[in-house]
Scaffold this active site. Structure first.
Site, PDB file in Angstrom:
ATOM      1  CD  GLU A  34      -2.562   1.617   0.117  1.00 40.86           C
ATOM      2  OE1 GLU A  34      -3.352   0.793  -0.381  1.00 40.86           O
ATOM      3  OE2 GLU A  34      -2.375   2.742  -0.401  1.00 40.86           O
ATOM      4  CG  HIS A 440     -48.464  -3.103   7.397  1.00 41.67           C
ATOM      5  ND1 HIS A 440     -48.643  -2.165   6.392  1.00 41.67           N
ATOM      6  CD2 HIS A 440     -49.031  -2.576   8.522  1.00 41.67           C
ATOM      7  CE1 HIS A 440     -49.316  -1.134   6.888  1.00 41.67           C
ATOM      8  NE2 HIS A 440     -49.563  -1.354   8.182  1.00 41.67           N
TER       9      HIS A 440
HETATM   10  C1  LIG Z   1     -16.770  10.378  -3.364  1.00 42.91           C
HETATM   11  C2  LIG Z   1     -16.955   8.913  -3.672  1.00 42.91           C
HETATM   12  C3  LIG Z   1     -18.033   8.251  -3.133  1.00 42.91           C
HETATM   13  C4  LIG Z   1     -18.217   6.888  -3.412  1.00 42.91           C
HETATM   14  N1  LIG Z   1     -19.296   6.270  -2.896  1.00 42.91           N
HETATM   15  C5  LIG Z   1     -19.505   4.964  -3.160  1.00 42.91           C
HETATM   16  C6  LIG Z   1     -20.603   4.265  -2.609  1.00 42.91           C
HETATM   17  O1  LIG Z   1     -21.408   4.830  -1.880  1.00 42.91           O
HETATM   18  N2  LIG Z   1     -20.750   2.945  -2.897  1.00 42.91           N
HETATM   19  C7  LIG Z   1     -19.873   2.289  -3.701  1.00 42.91           C
HETATM   20  O2  LIG Z   1     -20.055   1.094  -3.940  1.00 42.91           O
HETATM   21  N3  LIG Z   1     -18.813   2.916  -4.244  1.00 42.91           N
HETATM   22  C8  LIG Z   1     -18.614   4.233  -3.989  1.00 42.91           C
HETATM   23  N4  LIG Z   1     -17.517   4.867  -4.513  1.00 42.91           N
HETATM   24  C9  LIG Z   1     -16.593   4.103  -5.362  1.00 42.91           C
HETATM   25  C10 LIG Z   1     -15.659   3.250  -4.499  1.00 42.91           C
HETATM   26  O3  LIG Z   1     -15.012   4.047  -3.553  1.00 42.91           O
HETATM   27  C11 LIG Z   1     -14.642   2.545  -5.378  1.00 42.91           C
HETATM   28  O4  LIG Z   1     -15.315   1.902  -6.424  1.00 42.91           O
HETATM   29  C12 LIG Z   1     -13.878   1.514  -4.576  1.00 42.91           C
HETATM   30  O5  LIG Z   1     -13.164   2.118  -3.530  1.00 42.91           O
HETATM   31  C13 LIG Z   1     -12.936   0.752  -5.528  1.00 42.91           C
HETATM   32  O6  LIG Z   1     -11.953   0.182  -4.845  1.00 42.91           O
HETATM   33  P1  LIG Z   1     -10.694  -0.508  -5.518  1.00 42.91           P
HETATM   34  O7  LIG Z   1     -10.613  -1.791  -4.799  1.00 42.91           O
HETATM   35  O8  LIG Z   1     -10.767  -0.563  -6.975  1.00 42.91           O
HETATM   36  O9  LIG Z   1      -9.478   0.466  -5.174  1.00 42.91           O
HETATM   37  P2  LIG Z   1      -9.246   1.663  -4.188  1.00 42.91           P
HETATM   38  O10 LIG Z   1     -10.198   1.635  -3.055  1.00 42.91           O
HETATM   39  O11 LIG Z   1      -9.163   2.909  -4.952  1.00 42.91           O
HETATM   40  O12 LIG Z   1      -7.828   1.313  -3.555  1.00 42.91           O
HETATM   41  C14 LIG Z   1      -6.666   1.226  -4.315  1.00 42.91           C
HETATM   42  C15 LIG Z   1      -5.489   1.306  -3.381  1.00 42.91           C
HETATM   43  O13 LIG Z   1      -4.308   1.042  -4.127  1.00 42.91           O
HETATM   44  C16 LIG Z   1      -3.279   1.914  -3.685  1.00 42.91           C
HETATM   45  N5  LIG Z   1      -2.307   2.041  -4.778  1.00 42.91           N
HETATM   46  C17 LIG Z   1      -2.511   2.587  -5.997  1.00 42.91           C
HETATM   47  N6  LIG Z   1      -1.404   2.476  -6.748  1.00 42.91           N
HETATM   48  C18 LIG Z   1      -0.478   1.852  -5.985  1.00 42.91           C
HETATM   49  C19 LIG Z   1       0.859   1.452  -6.202  1.00 42.91           C
HETATM   50  N7  LIG Z   1       1.467   1.656  -7.365  1.00 42.91           N
HETATM   51  N8  LIG Z   1       1.530   0.853  -5.182  1.00 42.91           N
HETATM   52  C20 LIG Z   1       0.905   0.623  -3.993  1.00 42.91           C
HETATM   53  N9  LIG Z   1      -0.367   0.966  -3.747  1.00 42.91           N
HETATM   54  C21 LIG Z   1      -1.050   1.575  -4.735  1.00 42.91           C
HETATM   55  C22 LIG Z   1      -4.021   3.196  -3.366  1.00 42.91           C
HETATM   56  O14 LIG Z   1      -3.270   4.005  -2.482  1.00 42.91           O
HETATM   57  C23 LIG Z   1      -5.300   2.662  -2.748  1.00 42.91           C
HETATM   58  O15 LIG Z   1      -5.181   2.538  -1.364  1.00 42.91           O
HETATM   59  C24 LIG Z   1     -17.295   6.211  -4.235  1.00 42.91           C
HETATM   60  C25 LIG Z   1     -16.184   6.876  -4.761  1.00 42.91           C
HETATM   61  C26 LIG Z   1     -16.017   8.219  -4.482  1.00 42.91           C
HETATM   62  C27 LIG Z   1     -14.815   8.917  -5.055  1.00 42.91           C
END
Ligand SMILES: Cc1cc2nc3c(=O)[nH]c(=O)nc-3n(C[C@H](O)[C@H](O)[C@H](O)COP(=O)(O)OP(=O)(O)OC[C@H]3O[C@@H](n4cnc5c(N)ncnc54)[C@H](O)[C@@H]3O)c2cc1C
Length: 467
Positions: A34, A440
Protein backbone atom coordinates in the site's frame (compact mmCIF):
# COMPACT_ATOMS: atom_id res chain seq x y z
CA UNK A 1 18.06 -10.39 -4.27
CA UNK A 2 14.29 -10.50 -4.54
CA UNK A 3 12.14 -11.94 -1.75
CA UNK A 4 9.95 -14.74 -3.09
CA UNK A 5 6.24 -14.99 -2.30
CA UNK A 6 3.45 -17.20 -3.59
CA UNK A 7 1.40 -14.09 -4.36
CA UNK A 8 1.83 -10.30 -4.45
CA UNK A 9 -1.15 -7.96 -4.08
CA UNK A 10 -0.70 -4.32 -5.12
CA UNK A 11 -3.14 -2.01 -3.32
CA UNK A 12 -5.34 -2.43 -0.25
CA UNK A 13 -8.65 -1.39 -1.84
CA UNK A 14 -11.79 -3.45 -1.64
CA UNK A 15 -10.51 -6.63 -3.32
CA UNK A 16 -6.90 -6.93 -2.09
CA UNK A 17 -7.38 -7.49 1.66
CA UNK A 18 -10.15 -10.06 1.14
CA UNK A 19 -7.96 -11.88 -1.37
CA UNK A 20 -5.00 -11.78 1.05
CA UNK A 21 -7.14 -13.56 3.64
CA UNK A 22 -8.28 -16.21 1.15
CA UNK A 23 -4.77 -16.84 -0.22
CA UNK A 24 -3.05 -16.98 3.19
CA UNK A 25 -5.91 -19.17 4.40
CA UNK A 26 -5.02 -21.59 1.61
CA UNK A 27 -1.44 -21.71 2.93
CA UNK A 28 0.18 -19.20 0.55
CA UNK A 29 2.89 -16.73 1.54
CA UNK A 30 1.51 -13.33 0.49
CA UNK A 31 2.92 -9.80 0.19
CA UNK A 32 0.47 -6.87 0.08
CA UNK A 33 1.64 -3.36 -0.82
CA UNK A 34 0.00 0.00 0.00
CA UNK A 35 1.47 3.35 -0.99
CA UNK A 36 -0.86 5.64 0.94
CA UNK A 37 -3.92 5.01 3.13
CA UNK A 38 -5.04 1.48 4.00
CA UNK A 39 -8.49 0.76 2.62
CA UNK A 40 -8.12 2.99 -0.45
CA UNK A 41 -10.86 5.19 -1.85
CA UNK A 42 -13.95 3.71 -0.20
CA UNK A 43 -12.57 3.88 3.31
CA UNK A 44 -10.73 7.21 3.11
CA UNK A 45 -12.20 9.49 0.45
CA UNK A 46 -15.24 7.64 -0.96
CA UNK A 47 -18.17 5.65 0.37
CA UNK A 48 -17.55 5.62 4.11
CA UNK A 49 -16.69 9.28 4.72
CA UNK A 50 -19.30 10.56 2.24
CA UNK A 51 -22.09 8.44 3.69
CA UNK A 52 -21.08 9.59 7.17
CA UNK A 53 -21.36 13.20 5.95
CA UNK A 54 -24.71 12.37 4.29
CA UNK A 55 -25.91 11.19 7.71
CA UNK A 56 -24.94 14.55 9.27
CA UNK A 57 -26.71 16.37 6.44
CA UNK A 58 -29.83 14.25 7.00
CA UNK A 59 -29.78 15.11 10.71
CA UNK A 60 -29.60 18.82 9.83
CA UNK A 61 -32.50 18.44 7.42
CA UNK A 62 -34.66 16.59 9.94
CA UNK A 63 -33.83 19.11 12.66
CA UNK A 64 -35.09 21.87 10.36
CA UNK A 65 -38.22 19.85 9.59
CA UNK A 66 -38.80 18.98 13.25
CA UNK A 67 -41.81 21.25 13.54
CA UNK A 68 -43.65 19.21 10.86
CA UNK A 69 -43.46 16.25 13.24
CA UNK A 70 -44.59 18.20 16.26
CA UNK A 71 -41.09 18.43 17.69
CA UNK A 72 -40.05 21.84 19.02
CA UNK A 73 -36.42 22.86 18.53
CA UNK A 74 -34.53 26.11 18.48
CA UNK A 75 -32.62 27.59 15.57
CA UNK A 76 -30.64 24.90 13.74
CA UNK A 77 -27.01 25.41 12.83
CA UNK A 78 -24.27 23.05 11.68
CA UNK A 79 -20.82 22.92 13.28
CA UNK A 80 -18.62 21.83 10.38
CA UNK A 81 -15.64 21.07 12.62
CA UNK A 82 -17.75 18.49 14.50
CA UNK A 83 -19.22 17.15 11.29
CA UNK A 84 -15.69 16.57 9.97
CA UNK A 85 -14.51 15.10 13.29
CA UNK A 86 -17.35 12.54 13.21
CA UNK A 87 -16.50 11.66 9.61
CA UNK A 88 -12.79 11.34 10.46
CA UNK A 89 -13.57 9.05 13.37
CA UNK A 90 -15.77 6.68 11.36
CA UNK A 91 -13.38 6.58 8.41
CA UNK A 92 -10.31 6.35 10.68
CA UNK A 93 -11.71 3.38 12.60
CA UNK A 94 -12.24 1.53 9.36
CA UNK A 95 -8.71 2.34 8.11
CA UNK A 96 -6.89 1.41 11.29
CA UNK A 97 -9.02 -1.71 11.71
CA UNK A 98 -8.04 -2.88 8.24
CA UNK A 99 -4.37 -1.96 8.68
CA UNK A 100 -4.18 -3.86 11.98
CA UNK A 101 -5.95 -6.87 10.48
CA UNK A 102 -3.53 -7.06 7.53
CA UNK A 103 -0.44 -6.54 9.70
CA UNK A 104 -1.49 -9.32 12.05
CA UNK A 105 -2.54 -11.72 9.29
CA UNK A 106 -0.53 -14.95 9.41
CA UNK A 107 1.66 -15.56 6.32
CA UNK A 108 1.00 -11.99 5.10
CA UNK A 109 3.75 -9.34 4.85
CA UNK A 110 2.68 -5.71 4.48
CA UNK A 111 4.91 -3.31 2.49
CA UNK A 112 4.30 0.44 2.60
CA UNK A 113 5.41 2.27 -0.53
CA UNK A 114 4.78 2.65 -4.24
CA UNK A 115 4.83 -0.65 -6.13
CA UNK A 116 6.12 -0.87 -9.69
CA UNK A 117 6.52 -3.82 -12.05
CA UNK A 118 10.11 -4.62 -13.04
CA UNK A 119 9.13 -7.70 -15.06
CA UNK A 120 6.06 -9.99 -15.34
CA UNK A 121 7.08 -11.72 -12.10
CA UNK A 122 8.93 -8.98 -10.21
CA UNK A 123 7.73 -5.87 -8.36
CA UNK A 124 9.81 -3.19 -6.64
CA UNK A 125 8.79 -1.19 -3.57
CA UNK A 126 11.48 1.42 -2.96
CA UNK A 127 14.75 -0.54 -2.67
CA UNK A 128 12.96 -3.86 -2.06
CA UNK A 129 12.43 -6.45 -4.80
CA UNK A 130 9.62 -9.00 -4.53
CA UNK A 131 8.86 -11.86 -6.86
CA UNK A 132 5.86 -14.20 -7.20
CA UNK A 133 4.20 -16.50 -9.72
CA UNK A 134 0.87 -14.72 -9.10
CA UNK A 135 0.40 -10.93 -8.97
CA UNK A 136 -2.92 -9.19 -8.28
CA UNK A 137 -3.38 -5.52 -9.16
CA UNK A 138 -5.94 -3.62 -7.04
CA UNK A 139 -4.74 -0.03 -7.49
CA UNK A 140 -8.10 1.75 -7.87
CA UNK A 141 -8.52 5.20 -9.35
CA UNK A 142 -8.52 8.92 -8.65
CA UNK A 143 -10.57 11.99 -9.58
CA UNK A 144 -10.10 13.03 -13.21
CA UNK A 145 -9.14 16.62 -13.87
CA UNK A 146 -9.98 17.29 -17.50
CA UNK A 147 -8.56 20.30 -19.30
CA UNK A 148 -10.94 23.21 -18.86
CA UNK A 149 -10.11 26.79 -19.81
CA UNK A 150 -8.84 28.79 -16.84
CA UNK A 151 -8.73 25.84 -14.43
CA UNK A 152 -5.07 26.55 -13.73
CA UNK A 153 -5.99 30.04 -12.47
CA UNK A 154 -8.26 28.84 -9.68
CA UNK A 155 -8.02 26.53 -6.69
CA UNK A 156 -10.35 23.57 -7.02
CA UNK A 157 -11.41 20.66 -4.83
CA UNK A 158 -11.82 16.96 -5.60
CA UNK A 159 -13.51 14.24 -3.58
CA UNK A 160 -10.17 13.76 -1.76
CA UNK A 161 -9.57 17.38 -0.74
CA UNK A 162 -13.27 17.75 0.20
CA UNK A 163 -12.42 15.45 3.10
CA UNK A 164 -10.37 18.28 4.70
CA UNK A 165 -13.21 20.83 4.67
CA UNK A 166 -14.09 21.85 8.22
CA UNK A 167 -15.87 25.10 7.33
CA UNK A 168 -18.95 26.04 5.38
CA UNK A 169 -18.22 27.17 1.81
CA UNK A 170 -20.26 30.29 0.99
CA UNK A 171 -21.16 29.11 -2.50
CA UNK A 172 -19.96 25.72 -3.68
CA UNK A 173 -19.88 25.29 -7.46
CA UNK A 174 -19.88 21.62 -8.40
CA UNK A 175 -18.86 20.63 -11.90
CA UNK A 176 -20.46 17.28 -12.76
CA UNK A 177 -24.06 16.18 -12.20
CA UNK A 178 -23.48 12.51 -11.54
CA UNK A 179 -23.29 10.44 -8.33
CA UNK A 180 -20.41 12.18 -6.57
CA UNK A 181 -21.50 15.70 -7.53
CA UNK A 182 -25.12 15.16 -6.49
CA UNK A 183 -24.23 13.63 -3.13
CA UNK A 184 -21.88 16.48 -2.23
CA UNK A 185 -24.35 19.02 -3.64
CA UNK A 186 -27.31 18.04 -1.50
CA UNK A 187 -25.11 17.49 1.56
CA UNK A 188 -23.52 20.96 1.46
CA UNK A 189 -26.86 22.60 0.74
CA UNK A 190 -28.18 20.94 3.88
CA UNK A 191 -25.14 22.10 5.84
CA UNK A 192 -26.04 25.65 4.76
CA UNK A 193 -23.96 26.48 1.66
CA UNK A 194 -25.35 27.91 -1.52
CA UNK A 195 -24.76 25.21 -4.15
CA UNK A 196 -24.75 25.27 -7.94
CA UNK A 197 -24.31 22.05 -9.91
CA UNK A 198 -23.07 22.52 -13.47
CA UNK A 199 -23.61 19.65 -15.89
CA UNK A 200 -22.61 19.55 -19.56
CA UNK A 201 -25.35 17.12 -20.54
CA UNK A 202 -29.04 17.87 -20.87
CA UNK A 203 -29.93 15.88 -17.75
CA UNK A 204 -28.46 14.81 -14.41
CA UNK A 205 -27.02 11.27 -14.12
CA UNK A 206 -27.46 10.63 -17.78
CA UNK A 207 -27.38 6.85 -17.57
CA UNK A 208 -30.70 6.84 -15.68
CA UNK A 209 -34.17 7.01 -17.18
CA UNK A 210 -35.53 10.44 -17.90
CA UNK A 211 -38.24 10.15 -15.19
CA UNK A 212 -35.62 9.18 -12.58
CA UNK A 213 -33.29 11.96 -13.61
CA UNK A 214 -35.98 14.66 -13.58
CA UNK A 215 -37.38 13.49 -10.22
CA UNK A 216 -33.87 13.80 -8.74
CA UNK A 217 -33.51 17.28 -10.22
CA UNK A 218 -36.81 18.28 -8.66
CA UNK A 219 -35.81 16.88 -5.24
CA UNK A 220 -32.56 18.88 -5.27
CA UNK A 221 -34.16 22.06 -6.59
CA UNK A 222 -36.85 21.92 -3.91
CA UNK A 223 -34.05 22.18 -1.36
CA UNK A 224 -32.59 25.20 -3.13
CA UNK A 225 -29.74 23.58 -5.11
CA UNK A 226 -29.22 25.49 -8.37
CA UNK A 227 -28.80 23.23 -11.39
CA UNK A 228 -27.38 24.34 -14.70
CA UNK A 229 -27.73 21.78 -17.48
CA UNK A 230 -26.40 21.92 -21.05
CA UNK A 231 -23.31 23.77 -19.82
CA UNK A 232 -21.34 23.21 -22.98
CA UNK A 233 -18.37 25.53 -22.49
CA UNK A 234 -17.29 25.34 -18.88
CA UNK A 235 -14.35 27.58 -17.96
CA UNK A 236 -13.03 29.46 -14.95
CA UNK A 237 -11.53 32.80 -14.01
CA UNK A 238 -10.72 34.66 -10.83
CA UNK A 239 -13.36 37.14 -9.68
CA UNK A 240 -11.72 39.10 -6.86
CA UNK A 241 -11.58 36.72 -3.91
CA UNK A 242 -14.13 34.50 -5.59
CA UNK A 243 -14.28 32.22 -8.62
CA UNK A 244 -16.28 32.74 -11.78
CA UNK A 245 -17.40 29.64 -13.66
CA UNK A 246 -18.39 30.27 -17.26
CA UNK A 247 -21.35 28.14 -18.10
CA UNK A 248 -22.40 29.45 -21.50
CA UNK A 249 -25.79 27.81 -21.35
CA UNK A 250 -28.51 28.73 -23.73
CA UNK A 251 -30.65 29.83 -20.79
CA UNK A 252 -29.74 31.47 -17.49
CA UNK A 253 -26.84 33.68 -16.49
CA UNK A 254 -23.64 33.01 -18.50
CA UNK A 255 -21.49 32.99 -15.35
CA UNK A 256 -21.82 31.60 -11.84
CA UNK A 257 -19.82 33.27 -9.09
CA UNK A 258 -18.87 31.08 -6.16
CA UNK A 259 -16.37 30.73 -3.34
CA UNK A 260 -15.24 27.13 -4.00
CA UNK A 261 -15.21 24.72 -6.92
CA UNK A 262 -15.52 20.95 -6.67
CA UNK A 263 -14.62 18.92 -9.75
CA UNK A 264 -16.68 15.74 -9.92
CA UNK A 265 -16.31 14.83 -13.55
CA UNK A 266 -15.26 11.20 -13.48
CA UNK A 267 -12.45 8.91 -12.37
CA UNK A 268 -9.16 7.74 -13.93
CA UNK A 269 -7.40 4.44 -13.13
CA UNK A 270 -4.09 4.52 -11.18
CA UNK A 271 -2.27 2.58 -13.87
CA UNK A 272 0.10 5.17 -15.39
CA UNK A 273 2.87 4.82 -12.80
CA UNK A 274 2.79 1.05 -12.24
CA UNK A 275 5.40 0.00 -14.81
CA UNK A 276 2.82 -2.12 -16.62
CA UNK A 277 4.85 -1.88 -19.82
CA UNK A 278 7.71 -3.78 -18.15
CA UNK A 279 5.31 -6.62 -17.38
CA UNK A 280 3.62 -6.46 -20.82
CA UNK A 281 0.14 -5.93 -19.30
CA UNK A 282 -2.27 -4.37 -21.83
CA UNK A 283 -4.38 -1.31 -21.04
CA UNK A 284 -7.15 0.27 -23.11
CA UNK A 285 -7.15 3.81 -24.53
CA UNK A 286 -8.30 5.24 -21.17
CA UNK A 287 -5.67 3.38 -19.13
CA UNK A 288 -7.95 0.63 -17.76
CA UNK A 289 -6.27 -2.78 -17.53
CA UNK A 290 -7.78 -5.18 -20.06
CA UNK A 291 -9.13 -8.31 -18.37
CA UNK A 292 -11.23 -11.32 -19.38
CA UNK A 293 -14.42 -12.52 -17.71
CA UNK A 294 -12.37 -14.09 -14.87
CA UNK A 295 -10.20 -10.98 -14.42
CA UNK A 296 -7.02 -12.36 -16.00
CA UNK A 297 -4.89 -9.71 -17.72
CA UNK A 298 -3.06 -10.18 -21.02
CA UNK A 299 -0.13 -11.71 -19.04
CA UNK A 300 -0.61 -15.17 -17.51
CA UNK A 301 -0.20 -15.04 -13.73
CA UNK A 302 -1.35 -11.40 -13.43
CA UNK A 303 -4.92 -10.41 -12.51
CA UNK A 304 -6.53 -6.94 -12.18
CA UNK A 305 -9.37 -6.27 -9.75
CA UNK A 306 -11.56 -3.31 -8.84
CA UNK A 307 -11.86 0.11 -10.46
CA UNK A 308 -8.59 -0.26 -12.40
CA UNK A 309 -10.09 -2.89 -14.74
CA UNK A 310 -13.03 -0.76 -15.89
CA UNK A 311 -15.53 -3.57 -15.22
CA UNK A 312 -17.08 -1.73 -12.30
CA UNK A 313 -16.71 1.48 -10.33
CA UNK A 314 -18.10 0.50 -6.97
CA UNK A 315 -16.96 -1.06 -3.75
CA UNK A 316 -19.25 -4.03 -4.25
CA UNK A 317 -17.94 -4.66 -7.79
CA UNK A 318 -14.35 -4.60 -6.52
CA UNK A 319 -15.14 -6.92 -3.62
CA UNK A 320 -17.01 -9.22 -6.01
CA UNK A 321 -13.91 -9.24 -8.26
CA UNK A 322 -11.95 -10.60 -5.30
CA UNK A 323 -14.54 -13.32 -4.75
CA UNK A 324 -14.44 -14.28 -8.45
CA UNK A 325 -10.65 -14.59 -8.49
CA UNK A 326 -10.57 -16.55 -5.21
CA UNK A 327 -13.32 -18.90 -6.40
CA UNK A 328 -11.47 -19.64 -9.65
CA UNK A 329 -8.07 -20.11 -8.01
CA UNK A 330 -8.97 -21.84 -4.77
CA UNK A 331 -12.47 -23.32 -4.97
CA UNK A 332 -12.54 -24.84 -8.46
CA UNK A 333 -15.61 -22.65 -9.01
CA UNK A 334 -15.55 -20.90 -12.41
CA UNK A 335 -17.31 -17.68 -11.31
CA UNK A 336 -17.39 -14.88 -13.87
CA UNK A 337 -17.92 -11.12 -13.97
CA UNK A 338 -20.77 -11.61 -16.43
CA UNK A 339 -22.68 -13.60 -13.75
CA UNK A 340 -23.42 -10.47 -11.77
CA UNK A 341 -26.51 -8.28 -12.07
CA UNK A 342 -25.54 -4.60 -12.33
CA UNK A 343 -26.59 -2.83 -9.13
CA UNK A 344 -25.77 0.41 -7.35
CA UNK A 345 -27.22 3.22 -5.28
CA UNK A 346 -27.13 6.99 -5.33
CA UNK A 347 -27.01 8.36 -1.80
CA UNK A 348 -28.93 11.55 -2.08
CA UNK A 349 -31.94 11.67 0.23
CA UNK A 350 -34.17 9.93 -0.61
CA UNK A 351 -31.75 7.43 -2.15
CA UNK A 352 -31.98 5.70 -5.49
CA UNK A 353 -31.50 1.93 -5.54
CA UNK A 354 -30.92 0.45 -8.99
CA UNK A 355 -30.72 -3.06 -10.40
CA UNK A 356 -30.38 -4.36 -13.97
CA UNK A 357 -31.57 -2.56 -17.08
CA UNK A 358 -33.19 0.86 -17.24
CA UNK A 359 -36.61 1.22 -18.83
CA UNK A 360 -34.95 3.01 -21.76
CA UNK A 361 -32.57 0.06 -22.30
CA UNK A 362 -35.49 -2.38 -22.27
CA UNK A 363 -37.42 -0.24 -24.78
CA UNK A 364 -34.33 -0.08 -27.01
CA UNK A 365 -34.03 -3.88 -26.95
CA UNK A 366 -37.56 -4.04 -28.43
CA UNK A 367 -38.44 -7.07 -26.32
CA UNK A 368 -41.96 -7.50 -25.12
CA UNK A 369 -42.07 -6.21 -21.55
CA UNK A 370 -44.33 -5.21 -18.68
CA UNK A 371 -43.94 -2.14 -16.48
CA UNK A 372 -45.00 -1.48 -12.89
CA UNK A 373 -44.71 1.92 -11.26
CA UNK A 374 -45.86 3.41 -7.96
CA UNK A 375 -45.26 6.88 -6.52
CA UNK A 376 -43.99 7.05 -2.95
CA UNK A 377 -47.10 9.08 -2.06
CA UNK A 378 -48.89 5.72 -2.34
CA UNK A 379 -46.50 3.91 0.00
CA UNK A 380 -47.81 3.97 3.59
CA UNK A 381 -44.38 3.77 5.23
CA UNK A 382 -43.18 6.78 3.23
CA UNK A 383 -46.28 8.77 4.19
CA UNK A 384 -45.83 7.91 7.88
CA UNK A 385 -42.21 9.05 7.76
CA UNK A 386 -43.09 12.24 5.88
CA UNK A 387 -40.76 11.19 3.05
CA UNK A 388 -42.96 10.81 -0.01
CA UNK A 389 -40.61 12.05 -2.73
CA UNK A 390 -39.81 9.69 -5.60
CA UNK A 391 -41.28 6.50 -6.98
CA UNK A 392 -40.50 2.86 -7.60
CA UNK A 393 -40.67 1.09 -10.91
CA UNK A 394 -39.93 -2.33 -12.29
CA UNK A 395 -39.66 -3.81 -15.79
CA UNK A 396 -40.41 -7.48 -16.43
CA UNK A 397 -39.96 -9.70 -19.50
CA UNK A 398 -43.49 -10.41 -20.74
CA UNK A 399 -42.58 -13.91 -22.01
CA UNK A 400 -40.42 -15.35 -19.23
CA UNK A 401 -41.60 -13.28 -16.28
CA UNK A 402 -37.96 -12.51 -15.41
CA UNK A 403 -37.31 -9.12 -13.85
CA UNK A 404 -35.20 -7.05 -16.24
CA UNK A 405 -34.57 -4.01 -14.07
CA UNK A 406 -35.83 -1.79 -11.30
CA UNK A 407 -35.35 1.68 -9.85
CA UNK A 408 -36.45 2.61 -6.35
CA UNK A 409 -36.08 6.32 -5.77
CA UNK A 410 -37.51 6.85 -2.32
CA UNK A 411 -37.01 6.37 1.36
CA UNK A 412 -35.15 3.09 1.97
CA UNK A 413 -34.61 2.59 -1.78
CA UNK A 414 -30.98 1.51 -1.27
CA UNK A 415 -32.12 -1.38 0.95
CA UNK A 416 -35.45 -2.28 -0.67
CA UNK A 417 -33.82 -2.88 -4.07
CA UNK A 418 -32.17 -6.04 -2.71
CA UNK A 419 -35.44 -7.96 -2.57
CA UNK A 420 -35.63 -7.45 -6.33
CA UNK A 421 -31.91 -7.96 -6.92
CA UNK A 422 -31.86 -11.39 -5.28
CA UNK A 423 -34.78 -12.66 -7.35
CA UNK A 424 -33.06 -11.34 -10.50
CA UNK A 425 -29.86 -13.17 -9.55
CA UNK A 426 -31.84 -16.36 -9.01
CA UNK A 427 -33.38 -15.82 -12.48
CA UNK A 428 -36.73 -16.55 -10.84
CA UNK A 429 -39.98 -15.10 -12.26
CA UNK A 430 -41.43 -11.95 -10.69
CA UNK A 431 -44.31 -14.02 -9.29
CA UNK A 432 -41.92 -15.28 -6.59
CA UNK A 433 -41.87 -11.80 -5.02
CA UNK A 434 -45.47 -11.15 -5.86
CA UNK A 435 -46.58 -14.17 -3.80
CA UNK A 436 -44.21 -13.57 -0.88
CA UNK A 437 -45.80 -12.12 2.23
CA UNK A 438 -43.94 -8.90 3.04
CA UNK A 439 -43.91 -7.12 6.38
CA UNK A 440 -46.20 -4.19 7.14
CA UNK A 441 -45.53 -1.28 7.25
CA UNK A 442 -42.50 -1.20 4.96
CA UNK A 443 -41.64 0.19 1.55
CA UNK A 444 -40.94 -3.41 0.46
CA UNK A 445 -44.54 -4.47 1.13
CA UNK A 446 -45.67 -2.48 -1.92
CA UNK A 447 -43.42 -4.37 -4.33
CA UNK A 448 -45.83 -7.35 -4.60
CA UNK A 449 -48.67 -4.84 -5.07
CA UNK A 450 -46.75 -3.05 -7.83
CA UNK A 451 -46.07 -6.42 -9.48
CA UNK A 452 -49.80 -7.19 -9.39
CA UNK A 453 -50.47 -4.06 -11.46
CA UNK A 454 -48.05 -4.58 -14.35
CA UNK A 455 -49.02 -3.11 -17.69
CA UNK A 456 -47.58 -3.64 -21.17
CA UNK A 457 -44.62 -1.36 -21.81
CA UNK A 458 -46.06 0.99 -24.38
CA UNK A 459 -45.07 4.50 -25.37
CA UNK A 460 -47.52 5.94 -22.88
CA UNK A 461 -47.10 3.50 -19.99
CA UNK A 462 -44.85 4.92 -17.36
CA UNK A 463 -45.85 8.54 -17.56
CA UNK A 464 -49.48 7.67 -16.79
CA UNK A 465 -48.69 5.09 -14.14
CA UNK A 466 -46.63 7.44 -12.02
CA UNK A 467 -49.64 9.65 -11.29
C1 LIG B 1 -16.77 10.38 -3.36
C2 LIG B 1 -16.96 8.91 -3.67
C3 LIG B 1 -18.03 8.25 -3.13
C4 LIG B 1 -18.22 6.89 -3.41
N1 LIG B 1 -19.30 6.27 -2.90
C5 LIG B 1 -19.50 4.96 -3.16
C6 LIG B 1 -20.60 4.26 -2.61
O1 LIG B 1 -21.41 4.83 -1.88
N2 LIG B 1 -20.75 2.94 -2.90
C7 LIG B 1 -19.87 2.29 -3.70
O2 LIG B 1 -20.05 1.09 -3.94
N3 LIG B 1 -18.81 2.92 -4.24
C8 LIG B 1 -18.61 4.23 -3.99
N4 LIG B 1 -17.52 4.87 -4.51
C9 LIG B 1 -16.59 4.10 -5.36
C10 LIG B 1 -15.66 3.25 -4.50
O3 LIG B 1 -15.01 4.05 -3.55
C11 LIG B 1 -14.64 2.55 -5.38
O4 LIG B 1 -15.32 1.90 -6.42
C12 LIG B 1 -13.88 1.51 -4.58
O5 LIG B 1 -13.16 2.12 -3.53
C13 LIG B 1 -12.94 0.75 -5.53
O6 LIG B 1 -11.95 0.18 -4.84
P1 LIG B 1 -10.69 -0.51 -5.52
O7 LIG B 1 -10.61 -1.79 -4.80
O8 LIG B 1 -10.77 -0.56 -6.98
O9 LIG B 1 -9.48 0.47 -5.17
P2 LIG B 1 -9.25 1.66 -4.19
O10 LIG B 1 -10.20 1.63 -3.05
O11 LIG B 1 -9.16 2.91 -4.95
O12 LIG B 1 -7.83 1.31 -3.55
C14 LIG B 1 -6.67 1.23 -4.31
C15 LIG B 1 -5.49 1.31 -3.38
O13 LIG B 1 -4.31 1.04 -4.13
C16 LIG B 1 -3.28 1.91 -3.68
N5 LIG B 1 -2.31 2.04 -4.78
C17 LIG B 1 -2.51 2.59 -6.00
N6 LIG B 1 -1.40 2.48 -6.75
C18 LIG B 1 -0.48 1.85 -5.99
C19 LIG B 1 0.86 1.45 -6.20
N7 LIG B 1 1.47 1.66 -7.36
N8 LIG B 1 1.53 0.85 -5.18
C20 LIG B 1 0.90 0.62 -3.99
N9 LIG B 1 -0.37 0.97 -3.75
C21 LIG B 1 -1.05 1.57 -4.73
C22 LIG B 1 -4.02 3.20 -3.37
O14 LIG B 1 -3.27 4.00 -2.48
C23 LIG B 1 -5.30 2.66 -2.75
O15 LIG B 1 -5.18 2.54 -1.36
C24 LIG B 1 -17.29 6.21 -4.24
C25 LIG B 1 -16.18 6.88 -4.76
C26 LIG B 1 -16.02 8.22 -4.48
C27 LIG B 1 -14.81 8.92 -5.05
Amino acid sequence: MATTYDAIIIGTGQAGPFLARRLTGAGMKVAIIERKLFGGTCVNTGCIPTKTLVASAYAARMARRANEFGVVTGAVSVDMKRVKARKDEVSGQSRTGLEGWLKSMKHCTVYEGHARFESPREVSVGAERLTAERIFINVGGRASTPRMPGLEQVAYLTNSSMMDIDFLPGHLIIVGGSYIGLEFGQMFRRFGSEVTIIEMAGSLIQREDEDVSSAIKEILEQEGVHIRLNAKCIGFSRHGEEIAAQVDCTIGAPEVIGTHVLLAVGRSPNTGDLGLEKAGVSVDSRGYIVVDDQLRTSVPGIWALGDCNGKGAFTHTSFNDGEIVAANLLDNDPRRVSDRVPAYALYIDPPLGRAGLTEAEVRKSRRSALLGKRPMTKVGRAVEKGETQGFMKIVVDAQTGEILGAAILGTGGDEVIHSILDVMYAKAPYTVIQRAMHIHPTVSELIPTMLGELQPLTEKAGADMAR
